[in-house]
Design a protein around this motif. Sequence first.
Motif, PDB file in Angstrom:
ATOM      1  N   PHE A  86       4.038   2.352  -2.975  1.00 41.18           N
ATOM      2  CA  PHE A  86       3.416   3.660  -3.001  1.00 41.18           C
ATOM      3  C   PHE A  86       3.956   4.792  -3.924  1.00 41.18           C
ATOM      4  O   PHE A  86       5.100   4.729  -4.203  1.00 41.18           O
ATOM      5  CB  PHE A  86       3.714   4.073  -1.526  1.00 41.18           C
ATOM      6  CG  PHE A  86       3.433   3.299  -0.396  1.00 41.18           C
ATOM      7  CD1 PHE A  86       4.504   1.955   0.071  1.00 41.18           C
ATOM      8  CD2 PHE A  86       2.165   3.348   0.490  1.00 41.18           C
ATOM      9  CE1 PHE A  86       4.023   1.304   1.199  1.00 41.18           C
ATOM     10  CE2 PHE A  86       1.894   2.490   1.509  1.00 41.18           C
ATOM     11  CZ  PHE A  86       2.817   1.383   2.017  1.00 41.18           C
ATOM     12  N   LYS A 125      -1.531   3.462  -3.537  1.00 39.50           N
ATOM     13  CA  LYS A 125      -0.665   2.307  -2.911  1.00 39.50           C
ATOM     14  C   LYS A 125      -1.432   1.085  -3.457  1.00 39.50           C
ATOM     15  O   LYS A 125      -2.407   1.158  -4.034  1.00 39.50           O
ATOM     16  CB  LYS A 125      -0.962   2.491  -1.514  1.00 39.50           C
ATOM     17  CG  LYS A 125      -2.445   2.330  -0.931  1.00 39.50           C
ATOM     18  CD  LYS A 125      -2.345   2.455   0.600  1.00 39.50           C
ATOM     19  CE  LYS A 125      -3.750   2.275   1.168  1.00 39.50           C
ATOM     20  NZ  LYS A 125      -4.666   3.486   0.742  1.00 39.50           N
ATOM     21  N   PHE A 130      -1.343  -2.845  -2.228  1.00 44.80           N
ATOM     22  CA  PHE A 130      -1.134  -4.091  -1.331  1.00 44.80           C
ATOM     23  C   PHE A 130      -1.181  -5.512  -1.887  1.00 44.80           C
ATOM     24  O   PHE A 130      -0.447  -6.342  -1.878  1.00 44.80           O
ATOM     25  CB  PHE A 130      -1.758  -3.876  -0.175  1.00 44.80           C
ATOM     26  CG  PHE A 130      -1.440  -2.800   0.904  1.00 44.80           C
ATOM     27  CD1 PHE A 130      -1.911  -2.615   2.035  1.00 44.80           C
ATOM     28  CD2 PHE A 130      -0.506  -1.788   0.585  1.00 44.80           C
ATOM     29  CE1 PHE A 130      -1.581  -1.409   2.916  1.00 44.80           C
ATOM     30  CE2 PHE A 130       0.056  -0.861   1.225  1.00 44.80           C
ATOM     31  CZ  PHE A 130      -0.587  -0.691   2.496  1.00 44.80           C
ATOM     32  N   THR A 166       7.620  -1.052   0.739  1.00 48.48           N
ATOM     33  CA  THR A 166       7.895  -1.841   1.893  1.00 48.48           C
ATOM     34  C   THR A 166       7.810  -3.270   1.522  1.00 48.48           C
ATOM     35  O   THR A 166       7.123  -3.714   0.513  1.00 48.48           O
ATOM     36  CB  THR A 166       6.852  -1.527   3.028  1.00 48.48           C
ATOM     37  OG1 THR A 166       5.572  -1.934   2.551  1.00 48.48           O
ATOM     38  CG2 THR A 166       6.581  -0.154   3.130  1.00 48.48           C
ATOM     39  N   TYR A 193       9.540  -3.073   6.540  1.00 47.45           N
ATOM     40  CA  TYR A 193       8.311  -2.554   6.745  1.00 47.45           C
ATOM     41  C   TYR A 193       8.297  -1.005   6.646  1.00 47.45           C
ATOM     42  O   TYR A 193       7.078  -0.543   6.569  1.00 47.45           O
ATOM     43  CB  TYR A 193       7.419  -2.917   7.965  1.00 47.45           C
ATOM     44  CG  TYR A 193       8.320  -2.379   9.448  1.00 47.45           C
ATOM     45  CD1 TYR A 193       9.188  -3.239   9.874  1.00 47.45           C
ATOM     46  CD2 TYR A 193       7.707  -1.336   9.861  1.00 47.45           C
ATOM     47  CE1 TYR A 193       9.833  -3.066  10.904  1.00 47.45           C
ATOM     48  CE2 TYR A 193       8.361  -0.963  10.994  1.00 47.45           C
ATOM     49  CZ  TYR A 193       9.462  -1.486  11.500  1.00 47.45           C
ATOM     50  OH  TYR A 193      10.040  -1.368  12.621  1.00 47.45           O
ATOM     51  N   PRO A 238       9.130   2.505   4.736  1.00 46.96           N
ATOM     52  CA  PRO A 238       9.519   2.836   3.328  1.00 46.96           C
ATOM     53  C   PRO A 238      10.860   2.868   2.711  1.00 46.96           C
ATOM     54  O   PRO A 238      11.565   3.664   3.461  1.00 46.96           O
ATOM     55  CB  PRO A 238       8.373   4.065   3.130  1.00 46.96           C
ATOM     56  CG  PRO A 238       7.563   3.812   4.425  1.00 46.96           C
ATOM     57  CD  PRO A 238       8.178   3.143   5.448  1.00 46.96           C
TER      58      PRO A 238
END
Lengths: 114, 114
Positions: free
Chosen positions: A34, A49, A51, A94, A100, A102
């Motif tokens: 992030f 962000k 993922f 994370t 999980y 940050p």
Amino acid sequence: AQSVSQHNHHVILSEAASLELGCNYSYGGTVNLFWYVQYPGQHLQLLLKYFSGDPLVKGIKGFEAEFIKSKFSFNLRKPSVQWSDTAEYFCAVTSSGGSYIPTFGRGTSLIVHP
Amino acid sequence: SAVISQKPSRDICQRGTSLTIQCQVDSQVTMMFWYRQQPGQSLTLIATANQGSEATYESGFVIDKFPISRPNLTFSTLTVSNMSPEDSSIYLCSVEDLGVNGYTFGSGTRLTVV
């Protein structure tokens, strides 16, 4: 444990200059990354962000970041900054096997001169 | 995205006293997080607060110094007890925000202990 390192603590640019803020993380597993921005007097806001999928992610206000797994990096870029980009920028990570919640870098203070 | 109301926004307190910071979310959330942001430093996680159970504190933070309440799924408080000038900092609450697939932050409480 995961950690985040932001190399530039203070950056000063003129308007229209290009920006790149470095972010490196340490964690060997799967990560989510992030960038947050904090404008003067305002709260932290999510800028973009990553993922999974395309390692080049685009966020709000013309910002983008590239995830380079081999370099454990997630640098933030903007081709042409504006005075209104003056803010504090935080990188965070994370991880599925770590935390999980940050973990944040120290932050980079960006000042853009008009 | 979730909206967090945090108060007070700032306070100046005498050493030895206590201050309670409130965080109200406009939606139900399972976990709320409390961070400290010292000048020029990163955000440091103090504790994670789940509704109906005791908060989980990070290394270096203890319940006697930073008691946390979580009476329901939309509200939490952090108390900074027996304050000293070293507690001067910005305190932030945060929630995992599924609406943005990230974490949303309150506006912060700037605490100065004199």
